[in-house]
Design a protein around this motif. Structure first.
Motif, PDB file in Angstrom:
ATOM      1  N   LEU A   1      -5.162  -5.195   9.038  1.00  0.00           N
ATOM      2  CA  LEU A   1      -5.416  -4.017   8.210  1.00  0.00           C
ATOM      3  C   LEU A   1      -6.293  -3.067   8.995  1.00  0.00           C
ATOM      4  O   LEU A   1      -7.136  -3.506   9.775  1.00  0.00           O
ATOM      5  CB  LEU A   1      -6.169  -4.375   6.930  1.00  0.00           C
ATOM      6  N   CYS A   2      -6.123  -1.776   8.750  1.00  0.00           N
ATOM      7  CA  CYS A   2      -7.006  -0.851   9.444  1.00  0.00           C
ATOM      8  C   CYS A   2      -8.185  -0.496   8.566  1.00  0.00           C
ATOM      9  O   CYS A   2      -8.273  -0.899   7.406  1.00  0.00           O
ATOM     10  CB  CYS A   2      -6.255   0.365   9.955  1.00  0.00           C
TER      11      CYS A   2
ATOM     12  N   ARG B   1      -9.238   1.898   6.900  1.00  0.00           N
ATOM     13  CA  ARG B   1      -9.150   2.605   5.613  1.00  0.00           C
ATOM     14  C   ARG B   1      -8.837   1.658   4.458  1.00  0.00           C
ATOM     15  O   ARG B   1      -9.378   1.798   3.364  1.00  0.00           O
ATOM     16  CB  ARG B   1      -8.124   3.730   5.697  1.00  0.00           C
ATOM     17  N   CYS B   2      -7.964   0.706   4.670  1.00  0.00           N
ATOM     18  CA  CYS B   2      -7.697  -0.244   3.589  1.00  0.00           C
ATOM     19  C   CYS B   2      -8.853  -1.219   3.427  1.00  0.00           C
ATOM     20  O   CYS B   2      -9.127  -1.684   2.330  1.00  0.00           O
ATOM     21  CB  CYS B   2      -6.395  -1.016   3.854  1.00  0.00           C
TER      22      CYS B   2
ATOM     23  N   PRO C   1      -5.806   4.560   0.996  1.00  0.00           N
ATOM     24  CA  PRO C   1      -5.811   4.634   2.451  1.00  0.00           C
ATOM     25  C   PRO C   1      -5.323   6.009   2.932  1.00  0.00           C
ATOM     26  O   PRO C   1      -5.623   6.414   4.043  1.00  0.00           O
ATOM     27  CB  PRO C   1      -4.842   3.540   2.874  1.00  0.00           C
TER      28      PRO C   1
ATOM     29  N   GLY D   1       1.432   4.366   4.391  1.00  0.00           N
ATOM     30  CA  GLY D   1       1.427   3.025   3.809  1.00  0.00           C
ATOM     31  C   GLY D   1       2.468   2.071   4.339  1.00  0.00           C
ATOM     32  O   GLY D   1       3.046   2.259   5.395  1.00  0.00           O
ATOM     33  N   GLY D   2       2.661   1.030   3.593  1.00  0.00           N
ATOM     34  CA  GLY D   2       3.619   0.029   3.986  1.00  0.00           C
ATOM     35  C   GLY D   2       3.001  -1.341   4.147  1.00  0.00           C
ATOM     36  O   GLY D   2       3.692  -2.343   4.044  1.00  0.00           O
ATOM     37  N   CYS D   3       1.690  -1.389   4.416  1.00  0.00           N
ATOM     38  CA  CYS D   3       1.079  -2.681   4.708  1.00  0.00           C
ATOM     39  C   CYS D   3       1.024  -3.568   3.473  1.00  0.00           C
ATOM     40  O   CYS D   3       0.889  -3.100   2.356  1.00  0.00           O
ATOM     41  CB  CYS D   3      -0.329  -2.468   5.248  1.00  0.00           C
TER      42      CYS D   3
ATOM     43  N   CYS E   1      -0.827   6.218  11.527  1.00  0.00           N
ATOM     44  CA  CYS E   1       0.319   5.411  11.113  1.00  0.00           C
ATOM     45  C   CYS E   1       1.297   6.375  10.461  1.00  0.00           C
ATOM     46  O   CYS E   1       1.360   6.498   9.259  1.00  0.00           O
ATOM     47  CB  CYS E   1      -0.110   4.309  10.166  1.00  0.00           C
TER      48      CYS E   1
ATOM     49  N   THR F   1       0.806  -1.220   0.000  1.00  0.00           N
ATOM     50  CA  THR F   1       0.000   0.000   0.000  1.00  0.00           C
ATOM     51  C   THR F   1       0.838   1.269   0.000  1.00  0.00           C
ATOM     52  O   THR F   1       1.964   1.293   0.490  1.00  0.00           O
ATOM     53  CB  THR F   1      -0.850   0.057   1.280  1.00  0.00           C
TER      54      THR F   1
ATOM     55  N   PHE G   1       3.934   1.931  11.798  1.00  0.00           N
ATOM     56  CA  PHE G   1       2.652   1.256  11.996  1.00  0.00           C
ATOM     57  C   PHE G   1       2.308   1.397  13.481  1.00  0.00           C
ATOM     58  O   PHE G   1       2.997   0.841  14.331  1.00  0.00           O
ATOM     59  CB  PHE G   1       2.822  -0.205  11.583  1.00  0.00           C
TER      60      PHE G   1
ATOM     61  N   CYS H   1      -2.720   7.071   4.137  1.00  0.00           N
ATOM     62  CA  CYS H   1      -1.596   7.089   5.057  1.00  0.00           C
ATOM     63  C   CYS H   1      -0.287   6.837   4.312  1.00  0.00           C
ATOM     64  O   CYS H   1      -0.262   6.601   3.124  1.00  0.00           O
ATOM     65  CB  CYS H   1      -1.788   6.031   6.128  1.00  0.00           C
TER      66      CYS H   1
END
Ligand code: SF4
Ligand code: SF4
Ligand code: SF4
Lengths: 812, 111
Positions: free
Chosen positions: A52-53, A55-56, A19, A23-25, A197, A14, A202, A21
């Protein structure tokens, strides 16, 4: 992977847009008939490990939202009237090319501003476009560039690199990696972590650490969830963070809790500082001998009593076996024959910190003196001890001394680049899409154009550290035309009217004043509403890209197309080719391949792997890299600073004529600085309350997110509310000398009775978009109470979280 | 026949609401109505005057314990995505063994 039911599952990672943010997930994207039907967390990705939060998890509602911009639009009515017609991409590109080339011809390329929002997947691509066009005025519009840049700048000049809490993010096995150590204490300084995040981090890693035994020290004006879980919570007055850090330093020095071997060996503590009439100055070889270098410094050798030169280039003392005195005052004769008194940096440092007794700091910060002492001990005695800091360190005009003092904490306690401490963070595998330091990665500018960057002649840090134009100066110049006219603005990943712009009314007038403006976004926003051309951007699931800050190095893969949306990268590439003859890249993949060269791979390789960690021994992988010679370009042990040492007394700040050591500076509007204003506006207005479902000004139209919070609130203490006759849930006006908003009161004991906390980024996608409404932004945008042009010394920092206001019940 | 249950280690629940949205995504549930789980916030002022914030995910009548996912060997959507990893789904007798030792927790059964 294709399933029987016709669903293909694509593994990707991501970053904005979507999302929002940083990212990174890792995600698993379920695609059926060229449509994303579900997004799940990737359990194999070390970053989020399957989580996952919200938003994703809401990406399907985001991507297929009826309000998504689906084709390029051209304004046909008056500016802000909301009348647009769809045009094709060809028409849009032709129009932009024609208009912007005309501005370039008539006024020069510097008269177009390239305006980005927060550090999402844009820096490399918008700077590429700005430079292909020929403009040095690439900008992030937040007053004083008050988001991460001040902290990055201070870390960069103090310790030569950035550092972040080591939550094991460099290891595939994460917390179980044998090299890793769980921090005994994490200090969370000004951040509501689970709701954000931030900065390539994270938030829930801290929950992982708490479960593994980490204890928390939380510094925050509010008792957030994480503060309520802390062993110690310090409720400080907004904007007084430097004083608190100096109070910690005071206790650490007094109680001998600092790491002597690190300070002696790796910092410039033994360097000598002259007392001069004009103020103190680092003693340099050039002062000592005629013809001496002014890049070399001087120490006092305890054994021989000689003054010995530290050769910054060789990273060694001129005399072998020098044992520099750490403390002391000495007299010597300088090259010009005059005599001088000198003291070591460390002696001066102790003198500086001596002023910040717990009692005095308590008065400044409202934190009880015993708790300051407890906090300092808890931080300094824990091993390893990690310190996480948040945005409030940037959003004050005194951001430079504040971030400097906090940065010193982890250096003087020996927590820099150790497992479970603050580890140096570099771009994974040295893949740089855009550098923080002035200069380009994909393209650079010729000197004579680069010199026209707005703000660089006003502020040293703007000139030498970051390639951005200074936003307060840009806004001033749009109205003054001095020293040159501004005629156009390219706005991408930014919504200054609702979010990044302080005094947003001025930004509205500025955008409307310009001859030509383009906005690239995914939804119509209050800012887009004012522009001439609007381009529909792709979400992260509709584009190819890559991410390298900090780790892993990872690919973002296109999974589907949505309408005619194009990625920010494709848009900027197409226009770069039109603006620049012989633009060196044909396709986005060419561009990525060239950026990935330092990792020894192509974009295709990276896509196949999805993500990689930097290998052991690489400069972008911790630990103790200063000992191994992995940080400096010359391969010598030490740090990437002018002296090679951690500079507790900063030679860069000295050069910029700023105070070289940390100190407390009152916020410009406060009970102390402006007692008369305070009588009229007796509450401290803190802003930027984080909301889990939203990233800044985004996501207000996403049903699963908006249902979590329908309206902006003002947190106010129940006692304060009672005095003012305000009940929970009632509409209140928040007002000061700059403006007024009307929001909903949320009475809660988590906030200090003398502070109120407002939210930023609000507008209402469901309301009238055309002016004057602009989606209701003027009713609720708290930035109307915050000034532009109050940037701190050095052009960084602004009073965004420590203003003054009064609150009263709204009529009707 | 074993009873399935949900172990809620709520000491670490941050109130992030991933569980709520994960359930809504899985079952295409509308906004504005509860899905299978709703998270509640409590701000306690303890006898020693300390503030303490607690979040508790509450499973509603609409929760089906993700029967379809579980049958395929997958964790329920909320369990998988919980940002704080505080939800564990399984057989009641197994979960009884997994109760955290040093803190309060909730064991939610289907009954
Ligand atoms: S932190 Fe949340 S929004 Fe950001 S990438 Fe991860 S799951 Fe998505
Ligand atoms: S177990 Fe399944 S149905 Fe129940 S709340 Fe969780 S996701 Fe929803
Ligand atoms: S996802 Fe987990 S941590 Fe977040 S609210 Fe739900 S139960 Fe709590």
């Amino acid at each position: 992977m294709s399933r029987k039911d016709g669903v293909t599952i694509i593994k990707t990672t991501t970053w904005s847009p979507g999302p929002g943010c940083h990212g990174g997930c890792g995600v698993l994207v379920h695609v059926k008939d060229n449509k994303v039907i579900k997004v799940e967390g990737d359990p194999d990705h070390p970053w989020n490990q399957g989580r996952l939060c919200s938003r994703c998890l809401s990406m399907t509602q985001y991507m297929y939202h009826p309000d998504r911009l689906k084709t390029p639009l051209k304004r046909v009515g008056k500016k802000g009237e909301g009348k647009f017609v769809p045009i094709s991409w060809d028409e849009a590109f032709d129009l932009i090319e024609e208009k912007m080339k005309k501005i370039r011809k008539d006024h020069g390329p510097e008269s177009v501003i390239f305006h980005q929002g927060t550090g999402r997947d844009i820096g490399g691509w918008i700077s590429m476009l700005a430079y292909a066009y020929g403009s040095p005025n690439w900008m992030f519009g937040l007053s004083g560039i008050s988001c991460y840049t001040p902290r990055l700048m201070m870390m960069s000049i103090t310790q030569g690199d950035f550092a972040v809490v080591d939550a094991s993010q460099w290891h595939e096995k994460r917390y179980d990696d044998p090299e890793y150590k769980i921090p005994e204490t994490v200090t969370i300084w000004g951040q509501n972590l689970p709701a954000t995040c931030p900065d390539g981090f994270f938030g829930h890693w801290y929950v992982d650490l708490m479960k593994r035994g980490t204890q928390l020290l939380v510094i925050d004006p509010r008792c957030t969830w994480i503060a309520s879980r802390a062993k110690l919570w310090l409720q400080l007055r907004p904007g007084t963070d430097a004083a608190l850090a100096l109070g910690f330093i005071h206790v650490i020095l007094k109680e001998n809790l600092w790491d002597q071997s690190f300070v002696e060996k790796w910092t410039n503590a033994p360097f000598l500082v002259m007392e001069k009439a004009a103020g103190p100055a680092l003693l340099r070889e050039s002062h000592l001998r005629s013809g001496g270098s002014d890049e070399n410094f001087v120490v006092h050798d305890a054994a021989s009593g000689d003054f010995v030169v530290w050769d910054s280039k060789d990273q060694s003392y001129e005399q072998p076996d020098t044992t520099p005195s750490l403390t002391g005052a000495f007299s010597l004769t300088l090259a010009d024959g005059s005599s001088a008194t000198v003291k070591t940096v460390w002696t001066r440092y102790q003198e500086n910190a001596a002023d910040y007794t717990p009692e005095k700091v308590s008065e400044i910060t409202w934190v009880p003196a015993d708790k300051i002492i407890q906090g300092a001990r808890m931080y300094a005695k824990s091993a390893p001890s990690a310190l996480h800091w948040g945005l409030p360190i940037d959003t004050i005009p005194s951001t430079i001394p504040t971030s400097q003092a906090i940065n010193h904490l982890w250096c003087m306690t020996g927590n820099l680049d150790i497992p479970g401490g603050n580890a140096i963070a570099r771009y994974a595998c040295d893949v740089v899409t855009y550098p923080y330091h002035a200069g380009g990665a994909i393209l650079s500018l010729p000197d004579e154009v680069a010199k026209k960057r707005i703000g660089m002649n006003d502020y040293g840090p703007i000139k030498d550290f970051r390639a951005w134009a200074q936003p307060d100066k840009v806004l001033e110049q749009i109205f003054s035309g001095d020293p040159y006219e501004i005629k156009g603005m390219w706005i991408q990943t930014a919504n200054p009217i609702a979010c990044t712009g302080m005094e947003p009314g001025k930004w509205r007038d500025a955008i409307k004043k310009l001859d030509f403006t383009v906005c690239v976004d995914l939804f119509m926003t209050p800012t887009a509403m004012l522009c001439d051309v609007i381009l529909p951007a792709a979400s992260f699931l509709e584009k190819d890209s890559l991410k390298a800050w900090w780790v892993p190095l990872q690919a973002i893969k296109k999974t589907v197309d949505v309408a005619e949306c194009k990625s920010d990268i494709e848009i900027n590439l197409e226009l770069s080719k039109r603006f620049m003859k012989d633009f060196p890249y044909e396709s986005v993949h060419d561009l990525f391949d060239s950026l990935l060269a330092s990792a020894g791979m192509t974009y295709k390789d990276l896509q196949e792997k999805t993500w990689i960690m930097p290998p052991d021994g690489h400069p972008s992988k911790p630990y103790s890299r200063h000992e191994k010679g992995l940080l400096r370009p010359d391969g010598k042990p030490g740090f990437r600073t002018p002296s090679g040492k951690v500079e507790l007394y900063s030679s860069w700040l000295e050069k910029w004529e700023l105070a070289p050591m940390p100190y407390h500076e009152e916020p410009p509007y406060s009970p102390v600085s402006t007692p008369d204003l305070f009588k009229k506006y007796p509450l401290i207005l803190c802003t930027g309350r984080r909301m889990g479902p939203f990233f800044h000004s985004e996501h207000r139209q996403i049903p699963w997110l908006r249902e979590q919070q329908k309206e902006p609130v003002l947190e106010i203490h129940p006692d304060t509310a009672e005095k003012l006759g305000i009940n929970n849930g009632e509409k209140v006006c928040v007002e000061n000398w700059l403006g007024k908003i009307t929001v909903t009161a949320l009475t809660t004991p988590i906030i200090h009775p003398d502070v109120v906390m407002a939210e930023h980024g609000w507008w209402f996608p469901e309301k009238e978009g055309a002016e004057p409404s602009l989606f209701g932004v003027w009713d609720v945008n708290v930035n109307q109470l915050i000034p532009m042009s109050n940037e701190g010394k050095g052009g960084l920092g602004a009073p965004i979280k420590s203003m003054l206001c009064r609150v009263y019940k709204a009529k009707g | 026949m074993s009873t399935y249950a949900m172990l809620i280690d709520y000491e670490y629940c941050t109130g992030c609401k991933s569980c709520e949205v994960a359930c809504k995504q899985e079952y295409h549930r509308p906004a504005g109505r509860a899905g299978g789980v709703e998270v509640q916030e409590f701000i306690h002022r303890l006898p020693n005057d300390q503030l303490f914030i607690t979040y508790i995910p509450t499973f509603t009548r609409a929760c089906v314990f993700c029967a379809g996912r579980v049958k395929q060997g997958m964790a329920p959507a909320c369990v998988k995505h919980c940002m704080a990893n505080i939800l564990t789904f399984g057989k009641l007798e197994d979960l009884q063994q997994q109760l955290p030792e040093k803190r309060k927790a909730i064991l939610w059964t289907k009954g």
